[in-house]
Write a protein that holds these residues in place. Structure first.
Motif, PDB file in Angstrom:
ATOM      1  N   LEU A 210       0.822  -1.195   0.000  1.00  0.00           N
ATOM      2  CA  LEU A 210       0.000   0.000   0.000  1.00  0.00           C
ATOM      3  C   LEU A 210       0.867   1.260   0.000  1.00  0.00           C
ATOM      4  O   LEU A 210       0.622   2.206  -0.761  1.00  0.00           O
ATOM      5  CB  LEU A 210      -0.913  -0.017   1.226  1.00  0.00           C
ATOM      6  CG  LEU A 210      -1.945   1.101   1.364  1.00  0.00           C
ATOM      7  CD1 LEU A 210      -2.878   1.129   0.167  1.00  0.00           C
ATOM      8  CD2 LEU A 210      -2.722   0.917   2.664  1.00  0.00           C
ATOM      9  N   VAL A 211       1.904   1.278   0.832  1.00  0.00           N
ATOM     10  CA  VAL A 211       2.796   2.441   0.916  1.00  0.00           C
ATOM     11  C   VAL A 211       3.478   2.702  -0.432  1.00  0.00           C
ATOM     12  O   VAL A 211       3.626   3.856  -0.860  1.00  0.00           O
ATOM     13  CB  VAL A 211       3.846   2.230   2.020  1.00  0.00           C
ATOM     14  CG1 VAL A 211       4.902   3.328   1.982  1.00  0.00           C
ATOM     15  CG2 VAL A 211       3.180   2.189   3.393  1.00  0.00           C
ATOM     16  N   LYS A 212       3.862   1.650  -1.126  1.00  0.00           N
ATOM     17  CA  LYS A 212       4.582   1.815  -2.395  1.00  0.00           C
ATOM     18  C   LYS A 212       3.748   2.575  -3.435  1.00  0.00           C
ATOM     19  O   LYS A 212       4.309   3.238  -4.307  1.00  0.00           O
ATOM     20  CB  LYS A 212       4.958   0.442  -2.964  1.00  0.00           C
ATOM     21  CG  LYS A 212       6.022  -0.307  -2.191  1.00  0.00           C
ATOM     22  CD  LYS A 212       6.251  -1.650  -2.874  1.00  0.00           C
ATOM     23  CE  LYS A 212       7.103  -2.577  -2.065  1.00  0.00           C
ATOM     24  NZ  LYS A 212       7.282  -3.885  -2.743  1.00  0.00           N
ATOM     25  N   ARG A 213       2.449   2.490  -3.332  1.00  0.00           N
ATOM     26  CA  ARG A 213       1.579   3.155  -4.314  1.00  0.00           C
ATOM     27  C   ARG A 213       1.748   4.673  -4.292  1.00  0.00           C
ATOM     28  O   ARG A 213       1.439   5.348  -5.264  1.00  0.00           O
ATOM     29  CB  ARG A 213       0.117   2.804  -4.026  1.00  0.00           C
ATOM     30  CG  ARG A 213      -0.261   1.373  -4.361  1.00  0.00           C
ATOM     31  CD  ARG A 213      -1.645   1.041  -3.836  1.00  0.00           C
ATOM     32  NE  ARG A 213      -2.607   2.107  -4.086  1.00  0.00           N
ATOM     33  CZ  ARG A 213      -3.803   2.175  -3.485  1.00  0.00           C
ATOM     34  NH1 ARG A 213      -4.143   1.242  -2.606  1.00  0.00           N
ATOM     35  NH2 ARG A 213      -4.632   3.167  -3.763  1.00  0.00           N
ATOM     36  N   PHE A 214       2.254   5.214  -3.185  1.00  0.00           N
ATOM     37  CA  PHE A 214       2.326   6.667  -3.035  1.00  0.00           C
ATOM     38  C   PHE A 214       3.759   7.179  -3.128  1.00  0.00           C
ATOM     39  O   PHE A 214       4.036   8.318  -2.768  1.00  0.00           O
ATOM     40  CB  PHE A 214       1.689   7.068  -1.699  1.00  0.00           C
ATOM     41  CG  PHE A 214       0.231   6.695  -1.629  1.00  0.00           C
ATOM     42  CD1 PHE A 214      -0.731   7.553  -2.117  1.00  0.00           C
ATOM     43  CD2 PHE A 214      -0.157   5.469  -1.116  1.00  0.00           C
ATOM     44  CE1 PHE A 214      -2.080   7.206  -2.078  1.00  0.00           C
ATOM     45  CE2 PHE A 214      -1.491   5.113  -1.075  1.00  0.00           C
ATOM     46  CZ  PHE A 214      -2.463   5.981  -1.559  1.00  0.00           C
ATOM     47  N   ARG A 215       4.648   6.353  -3.652  1.00  0.00           N
ATOM     48  CA  ARG A 215       6.056   6.737  -3.802  1.00  0.00           C
ATOM     49  C   ARG A 215       6.225   8.003  -4.628  1.00  0.00           C
ATOM     50  O   ARG A 215       7.051   8.867  -4.303  1.00  0.00           O
ATOM     51  CB  ARG A 215       6.816   5.576  -4.456  1.00  0.00           C
ATOM     52  CG  ARG A 215       8.301   5.792  -4.706  1.00  0.00           C
ATOM     53  CD  ARG A 215       8.843   4.536  -5.369  1.00  0.00           C
ATOM     54  NE  ARG A 215      10.274   4.562  -5.587  1.00  0.00           N
ATOM     55  CZ  ARG A 215      10.864   5.031  -6.679  1.00  0.00           C
ATOM     56  NH1 ARG A 215      10.115   5.566  -7.656  1.00  0.00           N
ATOM     57  NH2 ARG A 215      12.179   4.988  -6.815  1.00  0.00           N
ATOM     58  N   ASP A 216       5.424   8.156  -5.675  1.00  0.00           N
ATOM     59  CA  ASP A 216       5.585   9.301  -6.573  1.00  0.00           C
ATOM     60  C   ASP A 216       5.127  10.623  -5.955  1.00  0.00           C
ATOM     61  O   ASP A 216       5.354  11.687  -6.538  1.00  0.00           O
ATOM     62  CB  ASP A 216       4.826   9.061  -7.877  1.00  0.00           C
ATOM     63  CG  ASP A 216       5.479   7.988  -8.741  1.00  0.00           C
ATOM     64  OD1 ASP A 216       6.648   7.649  -8.472  1.00  0.00           O
ATOM     65  OD2 ASP A 216       4.821   7.496  -9.666  1.00  0.00           O
TER      66      ASP A 216
END
Length: 230
Positions: A210-216
């Motif tokens: 889930l956290v990786k989805r907001f990397r950008d």
């Protein structure tokens, strides 16, 4: 003495570590009775808290005691009593198991209340509970170093904090290394190896995805090789 001639500015040009130098630059830009917030995010066990504590220590070494302070998102874990009441204890660590609005409110206080001490909570991995007032920000503090899994989320309450960050860094570490750390963390907390693995697969792994989805949403990516071990 102007900022361009201050002792802190001189230190910036001498620093061998770019992450520390950039944190020092934020402290210098804030200065006086103002504060800047440097936020670190990334999946569980990426090294966020290690890097945050390191930056606080090094900034204080370079610029003076209390120049930087530490605000961990984990201090806003709901207590086990509240998690039991809500039926969420088996999901501890998910976004809705934190007092996100409380985190945003305290960050706002830190950025505006600069004439008196402000106390902030932390999470105790022995007690497995949040603890109040473990850290303090004094009037001398010009840099808030904060870290947590969900600081880059674009949904409330987490999104309410994003305009408050001067910078938002994403700490990136290989999944295999992170999950090994997570397994060890559970075992140190008293879980059997089997229970530790079950927790990592059922809870930590999906939270990490889930956290990786907001990397950008972040302003910078910090690879694991730049994160100190201690």
């Amino acid at each position: 003495m102007g900022p361009e001639n201050s002792p802190l500015t001189h230190k910036l040009f001498c620093m061998p570590e770019p992450l520390v130098a950039d944190a020092l630059a934020l402290a210098l830009e804030a200065g006086g009775h103002h504060r800047a917030a440097l936020a670190l995010t990334g999946p569980p066990a990426a090294g966020k808290s290690t890097l945050a504590r390191y930056l606080v220590r090094r900034v204080n070494q370079e610029a003076g005691k209390d120049t930087a302070g530490y605000l961990p998102m984990d201090g806003f874990h709901l207590s086990n009593t509240q998690l039991d009441r809500l039926g969420r204890r088996d999901r501890k660590g998910a976004p809705d198991t934190f007092d996100g609005y409380g985190y945003v409110a305290l960050l706002q206080r830190l950025l505006t209340e600069t004439t008196h001490p402000v106390y902030v909570p932390d999470y105790d991995r022995v007690l497995h509970e949040p603890v109040a007032a473990r850290h303090v920000f004094t009037p001398a503090t010009s840099l808030v170093v904060t870290e947590g899994n969900y600081l880059a989320f674009d949904e409330e309450p987490w999104s309410l904090a994003q305009d408050l960050y001067a910078e938002l860094w994403y700490v990136e570490t290989a999944d295999s290394e992170r999950e090994q750390r997570l397994h060890q963390r559970q075992v140190r907390g008293g879980a059997t190896p089997e229970a530790a693995q079950e927790w990592v697969v059922r809870s930590d792994r999906p939270n990490g995805e889930l956290v990786k989805r907001f990397r950008d949403n972040c302003t910078r990516v910090v690879p694991s090789g730049l994160v100190p071990r201690h």
